[in-house]
Design a protein around this motif. Structure first.
Motif, PDB file in Angstrom:
ATOM      1  N   ARG A   2       0.845  -1.234   0.065  1.00  0.00           N
ATOM      2  CA  ARG A   2      -0.023  -0.100   0.058  1.00  0.00           C
ATOM      3  C   ARG A   2       0.921   1.339   0.063  1.00  0.00           C
ATOM      4  NH1 ARG A   2      -4.324   2.298   3.753  1.00  0.00           N
ATOM      5  NH2 ARG A   2      -5.998   2.831   2.231  1.00  0.00           N
ATOM      6  N   VAL A   3       0.813   2.053  -1.268  1.00  0.00           N
ATOM      7  CA  VAL A   3       1.501   3.224  -1.155  1.00  0.00           C
ATOM      8  C   VAL A   3       0.734   4.502  -1.295  1.00  0.00           C
ATOM      9  CG1 VAL A   3       3.183   4.643  -2.718  1.00  0.00           C
ATOM     10  CG2 VAL A   3       3.350   1.861  -2.661  1.00  0.00           C
ATOM     11  N   LEU A   4       1.108   5.509  -0.407  1.00  0.00           N
ATOM     12  CA  LEU A   4       0.574   6.971  -0.369  1.00  0.00           C
ATOM     13  C   LEU A   4       0.866   7.648  -1.421  1.00  0.00           C
ATOM     14  CD1 LEU A   4      -1.612   8.777   1.019  1.00  0.00           C
ATOM     15  CD2 LEU A   4       0.458   9.123   2.670  1.00  0.00           C
ATOM     16  N   SER A   5       0.166   8.131  -2.291  1.00  0.00           N
ATOM     17  CA  SER A   5       0.583   8.797  -3.727  1.00  0.00           C
ATOM     18  C   SER A   5       0.357  10.641  -3.443  1.00  0.00           C
ATOM     19  CB  SER A   5      -0.134   8.288  -4.967  1.00  0.00           C
ATOM     20  OG  SER A   5       0.045   6.923  -4.873  1.00  0.00           O
ATOM     21  N   HIS A   7       0.365  14.071  -4.756  1.00  0.00           N
ATOM     22  CA  HIS A   7       0.465  14.864  -6.160  1.00  0.00           C
ATOM     23  C   HIS A   7       1.127  16.336  -5.773  1.00  0.00           C
ATOM     24  CE1 HIS A   7      -2.775  17.880  -5.098  1.00  0.00           C
ATOM     25  NE2 HIS A   7      -3.582  16.878  -4.617  1.00  0.00           N
ATOM     26  N   GLY A   8       1.590  17.160  -6.867  1.00  0.00           N
ATOM     27  CA  GLY A   8       2.237  18.314  -6.454  1.00  0.00           C
ATOM     28  C   GLY A   8       1.333  19.535  -6.676  1.00  0.00           C
ATOM     29  N   TYR A   9       1.596  21.083  -6.711  1.00  0.00           N
ATOM     30  CA  TYR A   9       0.832  21.785  -6.490  1.00  0.00           C
ATOM     31  C   TYR A   9       0.029  21.903  -7.853  1.00  0.00           C
ATOM     32  CZ  TYR A   9      -0.538  27.036  -6.365  1.00  0.00           C
ATOM     33  OH  TYR A   9      -1.014  28.058  -6.218  1.00  0.00           O
ATOM     34  N   ALA A  10      -1.070  22.547  -7.650  1.00  0.00           N
ATOM     35  CA  ALA A  10      -2.104  22.677  -8.707  1.00  0.00           C
ATOM     36  C   ALA A  10      -2.177  21.466  -9.738  1.00  0.00           C
ATOM     37  CB  ALA A  10      -1.550  23.850  -9.957  1.00  0.00           C
ATOM     38  N   SER A  11      -2.395  20.195  -8.862  1.00  0.00           N
ATOM     39  CA  SER A  11      -2.842  19.042  -9.542  1.00  0.00           C
ATOM     40  C   SER A  11      -3.862  18.354  -8.781  1.00  0.00           C
ATOM     41  CB  SER A  11      -1.317  18.166  -9.862  1.00  0.00           C
ATOM     42  OG  SER A  11      -1.756  16.987 -10.414  1.00  0.00           O
ATOM     43  N   ASN A  12      -3.981  16.974  -8.883  1.00  0.00           N
ATOM     44  CA  ASN A  12      -4.755  16.149  -8.061  1.00  0.00           C
ATOM     45  C   ASN A  12      -4.301  14.712  -8.275  1.00  0.00           C
ATOM     46  OD1 ASN A  12      -6.313  14.579  -9.988  1.00  0.00           O
ATOM     47  ND2 ASN A  12      -7.446  16.858 -10.633  1.00  0.00           N
ATOM     48  N   PHE A  16      -2.237  13.161 -11.315  1.00  0.00           N
ATOM     49  CA  PHE A  16      -0.750  12.725 -11.118  1.00  0.00           C
ATOM     50  C   PHE A  16      -0.459  11.322 -11.636  1.00  0.00           C
ATOM     51  CE2 PHE A  16       2.177  10.722  -8.088  1.00  0.00           C
ATOM     52  CZ  PHE A  16       3.366  11.433  -8.720  1.00  0.00           C
ATOM     53  N   LEU A  17      -1.425  10.306 -11.321  1.00  0.00           N
ATOM     54  CA  LEU A  17      -1.130   8.944 -11.425  1.00  0.00           C
ATOM     55  C   LEU A  17      -1.353   8.503 -12.800  1.00  0.00           C
ATOM     56  CD1 LEU A  17      -2.908   7.304  -8.256  1.00  0.00           C
ATOM     57  CD2 LEU A  17      -0.307   7.530  -8.660  1.00  0.00           C
ATOM     58  N   ALA A  18      -1.964   9.380 -13.689  1.00  0.00           N
ATOM     59  CA  ALA A  18      -2.495   9.151 -15.140  1.00  0.00           C
ATOM     60  C   ALA A  18      -1.578   9.941 -16.026  1.00  0.00           C
ATOM     61  CB  ALA A  18      -3.796   9.557 -15.553  1.00  0.00           C
ATOM     62  N   THR A  19      -0.825  10.782 -15.625  1.00  0.00           N
ATOM     63  CA  THR A  19       0.119  11.369 -16.183  1.00  0.00           C
ATOM     64  C   THR A  19       1.662  11.554 -15.989  1.00  0.00           C
ATOM     65  OG1 THR A  19      -0.411  13.622 -15.420  1.00  0.00           O
ATOM     66  CG2 THR A  19      -1.542  13.067 -17.290  1.00  0.00           C
ATOM     67  N   ALA A  23       4.054   5.866 -16.508  1.00  0.00           N
ATOM     68  CA  ALA A  23       5.062   4.975 -16.721  1.00  0.00           C
ATOM     69  C   ALA A  23       5.502   4.155 -15.484  1.00  0.00           C
ATOM     70  CB  ALA A  23       6.234   5.429 -17.416  1.00  0.00           C
ATOM     71  N   LEU A  24       5.604   4.947 -14.284  1.00  0.00           N
ATOM     72  CA  LEU A  24       6.043   4.300 -13.017  1.00  0.00           C
ATOM     73  C   LEU A  24       4.809   3.437 -12.549  1.00  0.00           C
ATOM     74  CD1 LEU A  24       8.166   4.006 -10.849  1.00  0.00           C
ATOM     75  CD2 LEU A  24       7.084   6.092  -9.780  1.00  0.00           C
ATOM     76  N   VAL A  25       3.793   3.911 -12.666  1.00  0.00           N
ATOM     77  CA  VAL A  25       2.710   3.131 -12.073  1.00  0.00           C
ATOM     78  C   VAL A  25       2.519   1.744 -12.920  1.00  0.00           C
ATOM     79  CG1 VAL A  25      -0.126   3.043 -12.091  1.00  0.00           C
ATOM     80  CG2 VAL A  25       1.312   4.999 -11.263  1.00  0.00           C
ATOM     81  N   ARG A  26       2.529   2.093 -14.263  1.00  0.00           N
ATOM     82  CA  ARG A  26       2.480   0.723 -15.058  1.00  0.00           C
ATOM     83  C   ARG A  26       3.570  -0.327 -14.763  1.00  0.00           C
ATOM     84  NH1 ARG A  26       3.808   2.645 -20.191  1.00  0.00           N
ATOM     85  NH2 ARG A  26       2.017   3.867 -20.079  1.00  0.00           N
ATOM     86  N   ARG A  27       4.903   0.203 -14.627  1.00  0.00           N
ATOM     87  CA  ARG A  27       5.900  -0.662 -14.242  1.00  0.00           C
ATOM     88  C   ARG A  27       5.773  -1.508 -12.647  1.00  0.00           C
ATOM     89  NH1 ARG A  27      11.270  -1.746 -15.594  1.00  0.00           N
ATOM     90  NH2 ARG A  27      11.969  -3.403 -14.349  1.00  0.00           N
ATOM     91  N   LEU A  28       5.443  -0.534 -11.824  1.00  0.00           N
ATOM     92  CA  LEU A  28       5.373  -0.983 -10.266  1.00  0.00           C
ATOM     93  C   LEU A  28       3.829  -1.932 -10.417  1.00  0.00           C
ATOM     94  CD1 LEU A  28       5.419   2.318  -8.433  1.00  0.00           C
ATOM     95  CD2 LEU A  28       7.232   0.201  -8.400  1.00  0.00           C
TER      96      LEU A  28
END
Length: 107
Positions: A2-5, A7-12, A16-19, A23-28
């Motif tokens: 279980r990983v707490l994700s 996001h940065g400023y002016a995102s959600n 964040f996970l979709a953009t 690539a990291l999400v796909r690999r993990l």
């Protein structure tokens, strides 16, 4: 796992996970089929002038960041002092989520 994700400023979290982390999400998830990516509770502030969905922030800047006027951004970056407004309460919320969430890591 279980990983707490976060996001940065002016995102959600969803964006964040979709953009940014796509690539990291796909690999993990290929290597760890049991991976659960959990978003932090959405920030308290809606970012003024946001154009790409619901953009949120955990804190604001003083002076305010000119998100929608790129011509003003270099002058803003040149400020000698910028205050992060409400960052302490954002870190407190993050610590609370960590303690209650049973996470194995942070992204």
């Amino acid at each position: 796992v279980r990983v707490l994700s976060l996001h940065g400023y002016a995102s959600n979290g969803e964006t964040f996970l979709a953009t940014k982390a796509k690539a990291l999400v796909r690999r993990l998830t290929a290597d760890l089929p049991s991976l659960e990516l959990c978003g932090h509770r959405t920030g308290d502030f809606t970012v003024a002038g946001a154009r790409h969905g619901k953009q949120r922030a955990w804190f604001l800047f003083e002076p305010p960041y000119p998100l929608t006027d790129r011509t003003q951004q270099p002058a803003w970056r040149a400020h000698e002092h910028v205050e992060y407004v409400s960052v302490d309460s954002a870190l407190d919320r993050l610590a609370d989520d960590w303690r209650r969430g049973g996470f194995d890591g942070v992204l």
